[in-house]
Write a protein that holds these residues in place. Sequence first.
Motif, short mmCIF file in Angstrom:
data_model
loop_
_atom_site.label_atom_id
_atom_site.label_comp_id
_atom_site.label_asym_id
_atom_site.label_seq_id
_atom_site.Cartn_x
_atom_site.Cartn_y
_atom_site.Cartn_z
N TRP A 426 -0.27 -17.99 11.07
CA TRP A 426 -0.59 -17.91 10.14
C TRP A 426 -1.20 -17.82 9.53
N GLN A 427 -2.72 -18.69 10.15
CA GLN A 427 -4.14 -18.30 9.32
C GLN A 427 -4.57 -16.72 9.82
N VAL A 428 -4.18 -15.89 10.80
CA VAL A 428 -4.77 -14.73 10.68
C VAL A 428 -3.33 -13.92 10.01
N VAL A 429 -2.47 -14.27 9.91
CA VAL A 429 -2.04 -13.06 9.42
C VAL A 429 -2.04 -12.94 7.95
N LEU A 430 -2.99 -14.47 7.18
CA LEU A 430 -2.81 -14.80 5.35
C LEU A 430 -4.53 -13.68 5.46
N LYS A 431 -4.64 -13.93 6.30
CA LYS A 431 -6.33 -13.72 6.20
C LYS A 431 -6.37 -12.05 6.23
N ALA A 432 -5.59 -11.54 7.40
CA ALA A 432 -5.11 -9.75 7.47
C ALA A 432 -4.98 -9.49 5.74
N HIS A 433 -3.45 -9.88 5.29
CA HIS A 433 -2.34 -9.65 4.19
C HIS A 433 -3.41 -9.70 2.74
N LEU A 434 -5.04 -11.04 2.40
CA LEU A 434 -5.69 -10.84 1.28
C LEU A 434 -6.77 -9.96 1.55
N LEU A 435 -7.05 -9.64 3.17
CA LEU A 435 -7.92 -8.43 2.91
C LEU A 435 -7.32 -7.08 2.12
N GLN A 436 -6.59 -6.99 2.93
CA GLN A 436 -6.49 -5.35 2.46
C GLN A 436 -5.66 -5.60 1.02
N ILE A 437 -5.91 -7.03 0.41
CA ILE A 437 -5.77 -6.75 -0.72
C ILE A 437 -6.53 -6.87 -1.58
N ILE A 439 -9.62 -5.82 -1.02
CA ILE A 439 -9.80 -4.58 -0.55
C ILE A 439 -9.88 -3.32 -1.08
N HIS A 440 -8.30 -3.26 -1.13
CA HIS A 440 -7.76 -1.64 -1.90
C HIS A 440 -7.82 -1.93 -3.48
N THR A 441 -7.33 -3.35 -3.70
CA THR A 441 -7.56 -3.81 -5.34
C THR A 441 -9.17 -3.51 -5.54
N VAL A 442 -9.55 -3.56 -5.53
CA VAL A 442 -11.02 -2.98 -5.65
C VAL A 442 -11.26 -1.77 -5.60
N PHE A 480 -4.87 5.05 -0.68
CA PHE A 480 -5.31 3.30 -0.58
C PHE A 480 -3.82 2.74 -1.68
N LEU A 481 -3.20 3.16 -2.08
CA LEU A 481 -1.71 2.55 -2.82
C LEU A 481 -1.51 2.49 -1.36
N TRP A 482 -0.67 2.91 -0.49
CA TRP A 482 -0.30 3.47 0.55
C TRP A 482 -0.68 2.17 0.97
N ALA A 483 -1.53 1.41 1.97
CA ALA A 483 -2.41 1.07 2.50
C ALA A 483 -1.86 0.09 1.72
N LEU A 484 -2.25 -0.86 0.60
CA LEU A 484 -2.33 -1.01 0.04
C LEU A 484 -0.08 -2.30 0.19
N LEU A 517 2.01 -4.66 -6.53
CA LEU A 517 0.68 -4.30 -6.91
C LEU A 517 0.37 -2.70 -6.73
N ALA A 518 0.89 -2.24 -6.21
CA ALA A 518 0.75 -0.52 -6.18
C ALA A 518 1.40 0.01 -6.82
N ILE A 519 3.08 -0.64 -7.31
CA ILE A 519 3.32 -0.12 -8.59
C ILE A 519 2.28 -0.61 -9.96
N PHE A 520 2.40 -1.62 -10.05
CA PHE A 520 1.20 -2.15 -11.38
C PHE A 520 0.30 -0.98 -11.49
N TYR A 521 -0.24 -0.90 -10.37
CA TYR A 521 -1.42 0.11 -10.25
C TYR A 521 -1.18 1.79 -10.54
N ILE A 522 -0.25 2.15 -10.75
CA ILE A 522 0.22 3.45 -10.82
C ILE A 522 0.85 3.49 -12.71
#
Length: 746
Positions: A426-437, A439-442, A480-484, A517-522
């Motif tokens: 669960w920690q691995v999954v949570l960390k991976a999703h947070l990293l994606q969110i 980095i790509h949000t920025v 980046f939207l696709w990756a997010l 988040l992707a829809i919000f940014y569009i």
Amino acid sequence: MSTVATVAEASQHLKPLISDLGLILMTAGIAVLIFKWLKQPLVLGYLIAGFLAGTHFDFFPSVKDVKSVEVWAEIGVIILLFSLGLEFSFKKLMKVGGTASITALTQIITMVLMGYLVGQWMGWKQMDSLFLGVILSISSTTIILKTFEELGVKAQKFAGIVIGSLIVQDIVAILMMVLLSTVAVSQQFSGTELVLSVLKLIFFLIIWFVSGIFFIPTLLKKAKHLLTDEMMLIISLALCLMMVILASNVGFSPALGAFIMGSIIAETTQAELIEHLVKPVKDLFGAIFFVSVGMLIDPTTLYEYAFPVLILTLITIFGQSISSTIGALISGQPLKQSVQTGMSLSQIGEFSFIIATLGMTMNVTSSFLYPIVVAVSAITTFTTPFMVKMATPFSEFLERKLPRKWLKRITRYSTNTQAIKSATNWQVVLKAHLLQIVIHTVIITAIILLSSKFVLPLVESSKFGNAITALFTIIIISPFLWALSLRRVAVKEVEILRQERRYRGPIMMMVFFRMGLAIFYIGFLLNIFFSPLVAFFALIIAIGVYFFFPKRLHRQYLRIENHFLQNLNKREIININRRYASLTPWDGHMTTFTIAKESNIAGKTLKELRMREDMGINIGFIKRGGIMVKIPTKNERLFPGDEICVIGTDAQVSEFKNYLHQNEFEPPKNVEKTEIILQQLELNKEELIGKSISESQIRERANGMVVGLERNGKRLLNPESDVILQKNDILWVVGDKKRMNKFFKE
């Protein structure tokens, strides 16, 4: 006449600048010679040289134009931070681990609070107290590394924890400089402003690092055949100053920009070359900076504030030692290593000067704070070597005096903490999703803001300018939207968690959140360029197109990501390839030579000769008359008539033979057989599997030295002592035949 007057005026202005610089460098040079002879830190010599050259000391010539010296000093800070960034590397921070992070954060939090409270107790202003707390919380990298080198303790485990803690302290110090600047400008402790400053810092750090790694290594690689050493130095300093300007324009300290650019260049393949080229510049401007610090020492102020200097010195030595020791204990380190770590971090240095300079230039701290900080730093610089030396005896004293129950609890806690290493799925999954969110949000936010601020004003007057700019921006951010929103991360761990019902809901929530988040940014992008109604219809069309081309977006994103990862990892890959380059084919063997009486390297230690580092060979034994020195250490000295056994490949032994002839060596006429051999052994001994080479005690118990390792068809020459041994590894070991066979067959 006016031209002549202008030239005369310029010469009058130039003369004090040149004479002052000459005076500073002359006093710094004398200080270097004296303190090198006394075997004391050069930083201390620079401070004293600055005091002698300053306006407060009348027995020597003094500087005339203090303002010009301050400009030189500011350049010195920038170059120092750039050099520190070159040695830093964000990868080092990621590899530091929990022990160093917990130790550093415990120390920093404790010392900031303690410094602030002591400042308030002494009746100082709130801003003086706040700056004092931050100043007392940062140890000196320069002084500690020099002390470790002089005492020969860099290879010990506690030294690794100390160096890791210093890396964490450096990045936290940068963060605190930003926060202090915010507080100094607003003159109030607003929680909202501090949070916004931290978020702003994180945003720009990510953008600068990602874009820097993506473009700068590629630029240096493409222009490599054109770049001489001179041009490389100019370009690296130009990149540093460019980032300094950029950081200053967005409201950060110039020193932050220099540090960030240094850390970006630290990930390139030219990092070592640039660090080597910048070193003389760093030494020059660093000396000017520390001398300028010494110039601000006012003897009357020090006399007036002798009591605060004494109090703060004691708080620095004992407060830093105790807080760091507690931090190391909390992280799970044994008592001895915790005490060694704590007592090594008991001083303040260069970052404290920079933070004190920040307060002085912003006119938010009192004039007495700076000389007090310098005095405390000077005293703790003297005490650091003694603290490091006393650490081991003091830890042994504590082990004798502390109650046995306490010692057992510390040992049990340390053992249990060391055993808890693996992260849950669960920690691995949570960390991976947070990293994606994150980095790509920025990245997406930065591209949209840049487009709206710099591209849109150029075309908004034309009929279809807004539509073209919006389309252009969407095309750029679409990968980046696709990756997010849609990229799968931690696939293996997610599949495992989906088998458990309690994790299915949270995983789906994270997926929907990313898509939202992707829809919000569009929508956010379209709302900038169009009216709300037009933006709504454009949003529906954009989402449809976006979900219609997922494979193409996937391929485009992977190209971008692979380019970034290649730039990020290229330096490590090249270093690994260099280590493996001399291993194909493996033709290591033993050859014996005798040192001639007239040899010009007789009397030197193996460490001084650097045979392993320069030629890749190892010394298996030294035979001196009837005495056999088996597996000699780096401090073993060579004498005329010594017979030395060399282990290496054909090419390495040939290179070494030429080296011997150049230094008047004579090959032995009669080579006697010895029990020291180079042996190939397959690792099947269970008690060694999972241990590092140093932990295996092959050297101590079998009198053997591991000079090569073969694993899965790959060969490694001269493996580091921290390499973990695995089952079926093939070890190439040089040592006593009987003892090695007995050790590996037990």
